[in-house]
Scaffold this active site. Structure first.
Site, PDB file in Angstrom:
ATOM      1  N   LYS A   1       0.908  -1.229  -0.015  1.00  0.00           N
ATOM      2  CA  LYS A   1       0.070   0.044  -0.070  1.00  0.00           C
ATOM      3  C   LYS A   1       0.847   1.181  -0.056  1.00  0.00           C
ATOM      4  O   LYS A   1       1.442   1.546   0.993  1.00  0.00           O
ATOM      5  CB  LYS A   1      -0.722  -0.032   1.313  1.00  0.00           C
ATOM      6  CG  LYS A   1      -2.047   0.536   1.245  1.00  0.00           C
ATOM      7  CD  LYS A   1      -2.365   2.099   0.921  1.00  0.00           C
ATOM      8  CE  LYS A   1      -2.043   3.144   1.936  1.00  0.00           C
ATOM      9  NZ  LYS A   1      -2.012   4.416   1.328  1.00  0.00           N
ATOM     10  N   GLU A  52       8.561   2.566  11.902  1.00  0.00           N
ATOM     11  CA  GLU A  52       9.267   3.850  11.815  1.00  0.00           C
ATOM     12  C   GLU A  52       8.449   5.010  11.798  1.00  0.00           C
ATOM     13  O   GLU A  52       7.802   5.133  10.807  1.00  0.00           O
ATOM     14  CB  GLU A  52      10.455   3.468  10.568  1.00  0.00           C
ATOM     15  CG  GLU A  52      11.435   2.375  10.666  1.00  0.00           C
ATOM     16  CD  GLU A  52      12.261   2.632  11.946  1.00  0.00           C
ATOM     17  OE1 GLU A  52      12.706   3.323  12.231  1.00  0.00           O
ATOM     18  OE2 GLU A  52      12.736   1.540  12.041  1.00  0.00           O
ATOM     19  N   CYS A 104      12.859  12.112   7.554  1.00  0.00           N
ATOM     20  CA  CYS A 104      12.883  11.765   8.875  1.00  0.00           C
ATOM     21  C   CYS A 104      13.838  12.274   9.601  1.00  0.00           C
ATOM     22  O   CYS A 104      14.083  12.293  10.867  1.00  0.00           O
ATOM     23  CB  CYS A 104      12.204  10.329   9.273  1.00  0.00           C
ATOM     24  SG  CYS A 104      12.686   9.212   8.139  1.00  0.00           S
ATOM     25  N   GLU A 107       7.323  18.081  15.424  1.00  0.00           N
ATOM     26  CA  GLU A 107       8.102  17.657  14.133  1.00  0.00           C
ATOM     27  C   GLU A 107       7.723  18.604  13.156  1.00  0.00           C
ATOM     28  O   GLU A 107       6.235  19.014  13.056  1.00  0.00           O
ATOM     29  CB  GLU A 107       7.632  16.285  13.716  1.00  0.00           C
ATOM     30  CG  GLU A 107       8.649  15.906  12.555  1.00  0.00           C
ATOM     31  CD  GLU A 107       8.459  14.503  12.197  1.00  0.00           C
ATOM     32  OE1 GLU A 107       9.238  13.832  11.561  1.00  0.00           O
ATOM     33  OE2 GLU A 107       7.159  14.024  12.237  1.00  0.00           O
TER      34      GLU A 107
END
Ligand SMILES: Cc1cc2nc3c(=O)[nH]c(=O)nc-3n(C[C@H](O)[C@H](O)[C@H](O)COP(=O)(O)OP(=O)(O)OC[C@H]3O[C@@H](n4cnc5c(N)ncnc54)[C@H](O)[C@@H]3O)c2cc1C
Length: 1003
Positions: free
Chosen positions: A674, A755, A789, A888
């Site tokens: 996906k 993650e 990231c 973030e």
């Protein structure tokens, strides 16, 4: 190792001549003794002697020399001295013992003499700090018949302002020394060529100091920027009759420097003047080709030039860098090869002395004698060429050459100690190099006969190469070297070709069947939202159910295949990606808005994941004996978990999706893939590649869809045994929770490989090398618009260096190229979509209320309308509790925080919920060790940027709210998709026991 490179065949007459000339030069050198740099007395001599005996000491010493100018207090000097040299400092200078003992009370007692010693060491290679020092040297050289070339120390510039300052220094020195030269009587011996006086003012320049914008993907842009600052220098030089030499730096700048040289001198304004030259490095394998190209250009342009032939000053750097990047090593690997090439190019230069004035820059008596012998043979007037040597080195050779009627020019660096350190360390390396001529002559005890031997004979005498060690099972795919025009051309072609084929429709693929009769979703280019990259069929929940059922049906046969067969399929997929690299690069540029270099890195990583996991599975596929036990066979083996779903983000659209998919596949699981909605066209390319490589229908199913419906449904599905996820913290935590619920009919407890994000910090210590730290921080924060990231979002800067760092960093931000990633050279493109843009802009607004907006770039005209851009933004005065310091952002925004000391810096860096990447720039061994022990993040980077993890070298992943602690691309990762099994078999029959084996039965 023997070399088969085509150098000049030995010529007995020339050899005889070289020997007699060499003997003569040595004789004259004996008659004009100046203490050789290695035979000087006192601390310097001891230091050099030690360095040559003990490579570990040499490394520590040179590191100390490198950091010294940045230390502003005596106690810091003493601390670093202790950390680098420890007891060795005492052995070096017994006087140091008392000093070091008393240093805690009176650090200046040690620091003062140490600084004085290093300054005097630098003083041996640097002619002075000011133009006045230079004028003095210029005059004293002239009195000895020696000409001068001036080098203004300074190499790295990180901003336009710094490049402007370097330009100004060059213009000033042309003025000051120009006036002095004009006033000093008749030209000296070496300033007179065959046709009369030569320009007496001779400037050597490192072009990299003229712009912060050195971009491998866009040399044209770099050249344009360089020309802006070169023109005033060339104009001034022409006006006052000065000569300008383009020095040669690292290999990455070589083609750029050559192109710049030709291009600017072809401008009408500079067609006739000033007099110019360029350095070429004989230690490069492609130097001959460059020299021939240059000669052809000079002839065609009817432009006499000087070529300074050097061997090259960056051998260790080039060898290390090429090894790190997996690129061909550009330099010869044997010292006599560099020497032999030097001699071959010497002849080529002398044969073309009508258009080129050779300048032989070498301290090697053999190289010089050979040039003279060849010039005599070719009938070249000794005034038509010159020798060059560095200030502070080979003084007796300079005198000997003058005495034999040859012109000599001394290369005189001037400037401050800090920018001079890179130069000083290069000279120290050169003087202590095992292979160098000066060392062999001054301390190696080599006889003259040996020193004068023909390098081609030396090569022939080398022992044959030892057998190559077996190649490792896994090797990283090298990234494309965009310094090479052929690679840039391939990228441009791919961009054009892929652009022509955009807009196709991409089906769902379940059990090998392509399904297109669904709602079609357009995927657009974030840089030009009007451009549709492709359309993809949106899977429904029913499609997801069908995909899970197909995967379950395919699983038994797939899991039963030998591990090596599955691994072979991954290797084939890697080769297909390798073959389609440029096409995939281009697709990433359009769909993910990745700049060239970033896109290329993503493809390399995808290739690495395939090859690395294939190797790992071949290992895991072997049955392992757990313990050698008499009469019992105890083995450990692995079995696949079953069926899983891979849910990937858009920011590494090929690599992460590929890793999350092929790891479970090779382990024997079936997978429902996906991809991210934003980058489904790239995902469809991956699906095609894996199918073509041999992944059977049903084993992998392609279910593009929306996270909230199809993604959520798959995670909760009882037919799913594991979820491999990378993405936002919000979605990751929800997946973790959902997977924890066990439904009726579910075969296994679901395993989640998760993650998530980061709030990564880079600490800048007071003694950090800012020339390195600033470019690394810029790239880590703004590369791919901060959408990694691993990206840097907080800079924690120590008080002592804070203001200086901030000033340089903010000035440097202004030079980051922002634009369409399809344009070569772009570093910051748009962010992925309007939703992301609005969220980041919202955080910027919050930042403005909390702290000081120190920098925000202005977007070039038209960009904001065309795509989803966010300007690179920097905040200063940020407090650790500010939102901008805690949440973030996932965009080109960086917050700078001040810390009073390292304790506080580590505290701030770790005071967030994430623990993904982190970094420290420091030149204190104890600070680096502390970071290793105390700075808890998944990937810690010391003295380098915090992004760019490489498979196997840097297994990637964090903990805290950054993820579950699994390490993608590392040992053990595949075990996430396997169950361990142990089998114990009694093999004893009535007391008869077969011998124990370590190779098991097939798994
Ligand atoms: C006036 C002047 C200007 C200079 N300008 C430049 C410049 O613009 N750019 C630049 O790069 N350098 C420049 N140099 C530096 C020059 O490259 C160094 O002086 C050179 O390293 C020393 O060469 P040599 O012939 O004096 O010494 P030698 O001791 O005979 O040769 C040393 C050379 O051998 C090479 N070498 C060592 N080990 C190996 C090996 N295993 N395999 C292959 N090669 C090996 C070294 O890298 C070095 O290039 C300049 C030097 C001078 C004198």
């Amino acid at each position: 190792m023997k070399s088969d490179a085509p150098f000049l065949p030995p010529d007995p007459q020339i050899e005889a001549k070289v020997r007699s000339l060499g003997e003569r030069l040595f004789g004259l050198m004996d008659a004009h003794p100046t203490p050789g740099i290695l035979s000087k007395k006192g601390a310097y001599a001891r230091i050099m002697e030690w360095s040559m005996k003990d490579p570990a000491f040499k490394a520590q010493l040179f590191r100390f020399v490198d950091v010294l100018p940045s230390l502003d207090s005596s106690s810091e000097i003493v601390r670093h001295l202790r950390e680098y040299l420890g007891d060795k400092a005492v052995e070096l200078s017994p006087a140091m013992k008392t000093g070091l003992m008393a240093a805690s009370f009176a650090p200046a007692m040690v620091a003062g003499p140490v600084k004085a010693n290093v300054t005097s060491m630098a003083g041996q290679f640097v002619a002075g700090a000011t133009p006045a020092d230079l004028v003095k040297r210029f005059r004293s050289n002239a009195a000895s018949g020696i000409a001068t070339t001036i080098d203004l120390l300074g190499e790295t510039v990180v901003s336009e302002l710094e490049a402007d300052a370097f330009l100004k220094r060059n213009l000033d020195v042309l003025d000051t020394v120009g006036k002095a030269a004009a006033q000093s009587g008749a030209p000296c011996f070496s300033d007179q060529g065959p046709k009369g006086p030569l320009p007496r003012l001779n400037l050597s320049m490192k072009v990299s100091a003229l712009t912060p914008e050195v971009l491998p993907t866009n040399p044209e842009r770099s050249i344009a920027a360089l020309k802006e600052r070169l023109r005033p220098i060339l104009r001034k030089a022409r006006e006052i009759g000065a000569f300008v030499n383009f020095d040669m730096e690292s290999y990455a700048l070589k083609n750029l420097t050559l192109a710049l040289f030709r291009s600017i001198l072809s401008e009408d304004e500079f067609r006739e003047g000033p007099a110019v030259g360029i350095a070429l490095q004989a230690y490069l394998r492609d130097c001959e080709e460059d020299l021939r190209g240059l000669l052809a250009w000079a002839r065609k342009a009817k432009r006499p030039i000087v070529v300074r032939l050097v061997k090259g000053a960056y051998w260790d750097f080039e060898t290390t860098l090429a090894g790190q990047r997996g690129w061909p090593v550009p330099v010869w690997s044997e010292k006599p090869e560099s020497d032999a090439n030097y001699e071959k190019l010497t002849v080529l230069l002398l044969e073309n002395a009508d258009i080129v004035s050779p300048a032989f820059a070498s301290h090697n008596v053999r190289s010089c004698a050979h040039a003279i012998a060849r010039a005599e043979r070719l009938g070249v007037d000794p005034r038509a060429y010159e020798f060059q040597a560095l200030y502070g080195m080979a003084d007796e050779l300079k005198a000997a050459l003058i005495a034999t009627g040859h012109r000599v020019r001394e290369y005189c660096p001037v400037g401050d100690l800090l920018p001079g350190m890179a130069y000083l360390v290069r000279r120290l390396l050169e003087n202590t190099s095992n292979e160098g001529f000066l060392r062999a002559k001054d301390v190696g005890g080599a006889s003259r006969e040996v020193l004068l031997r023909n390098p081609v004979d030396l090569l022939a005498a080398l022992p044959p190469a030892p057998p190559a060690p077996p190649a490792p099972a896994f090797r990283n795919a090298p990234n494309t070297d965009f310094n090479l025009e052929e690679n840039r051309a391939r990228m441009r072609d791919a961009l054009a070709k892929v652009a022509g084929g955009l807009g196709r429709r991409h089906p769902i693929v379940i059990a090998g069947r392509k399904i297109s009769d669904r709602e079609m979703v357009a995927s657009v280019n974030p840089a030009r939202t009007s451009q549709v990259v492709g359309h993809w069929a949106r899977a429904t929940v029913a499609d997801a159910d069908l995909a899970v059922a197909s995967a379950r049906a395919a699983w038994p046969a797939w899991a039963a295949k030998p591990a090596s067969e599955r691994a072979d399929i991954l290797d084939r997929a890697a080769s297909l990606m390798e073959a389609r690299r440029f096409e995939l690069n281009a697709l990433e540029v359009y769909e993910a808005a990745k700049p060239w270099i970033e896109a290329d890195g993503d493809i390399s990583e995808a290739i690495d994941f395939c090859r690395f996991y294939a190797c790992e599975m071949r290992e895991l596929g072997r049955v392992r004996v757990t313990q050698a036990t008499p009469g019992e066979r105890d083995v450990h083996l692995w079995t696949a978990r079953g069926v899983g779903v891979a849910i990937a983000p858009w920011n590494f659209p090929l690599a992460i999706l590929c890793g999350l998919t092929v790891a479970p596949l090779v382990a024997g699981n079936c997978v429902v893939m996906k991809p991210a909605e934003q980058t489904t066209v790239i995902a469809a390319a991956l699906m095609d590649i894996l199918a073509e490589a041999g992944v059977p229908p049903g084993v992998l199913n392609f279910v593009p869809g929306m996270g909230e419906d199809v993604g959520a449904h798959l995670v909760a599905h009882p037919g799913i045994d594991f979820v491999a996820f990378t993405g936002s913290r919000q979605v990751g935590c929800r997946i973790w929770e959902t997977a924890g619920r066990t439904l009726p009919g579910q075969a296994n407890l679901k395993k989640v490989v998760c993650e998530m994000g980061g709030k990564n910090a880079l600490i800048i210590d007071n003694d950090a090398d800012l020339d390195e730290a600033i470019p690394a921080a810029l790239y880590s924060a703004f590369g791919f618009s901060g959408q990694k990231c691993s990206a840097l979002s907080r800079l924690v800067v120590l008080d002592g260096v804070h203001d200086h760092f901030v000033k340089r960093f903010v000035e440097a931000c202004a030079s980051i190229p922002v634009g369409d990633p399809a344009e070569p050279g772009t570093v910051v493109g748009p962010v992925i979509d309007a939703e992301a843009r609005d969220k980041i802009l919202g955080m910027i607004e919050a930042g403005k209320k909390e702290s000081k907006l120190a920098f925000q770039s202005t977007l070039p005209a038209g960009l904001a309308e065309a795509g989803t851009y966010v300007p690179p933004t920097v905040f200063t005065g940020v407090s650790p509790s500010d939102r901008i310091a805690r949440e973030e952002v996932f965009g080109p925004v960086v917050a700078i925080l001040r810390a009073k000391d390292l304790d506080e810096a580590f505290r701030i860096a770790m005071d967030v919920e994430y623990a993904l990447t982190g970094g420290l720039f420091s030149r204190s061994p104890s600070a680096l060790e502390r970071a290793q022990n105390e700075y808890r993040v998944g990937n810690l980077y010391l003295n380098r940027g915090v992004t760019g993890a490489i498979v196997e070298r840097h297994p990637f992943g964090g903990f805290g709210m950054s993820g579950g602690g699994t390490k993608a691309g590392g040992k053990g990762y595949l075990e996430n998709f396997l169950f361990p099994r142990v089998v114990a078999e009694n093999v004893m029959r009535r007391g008869f026991t077969p011998p124990p084996d370590d190779a098991g039965k097939p798994a």
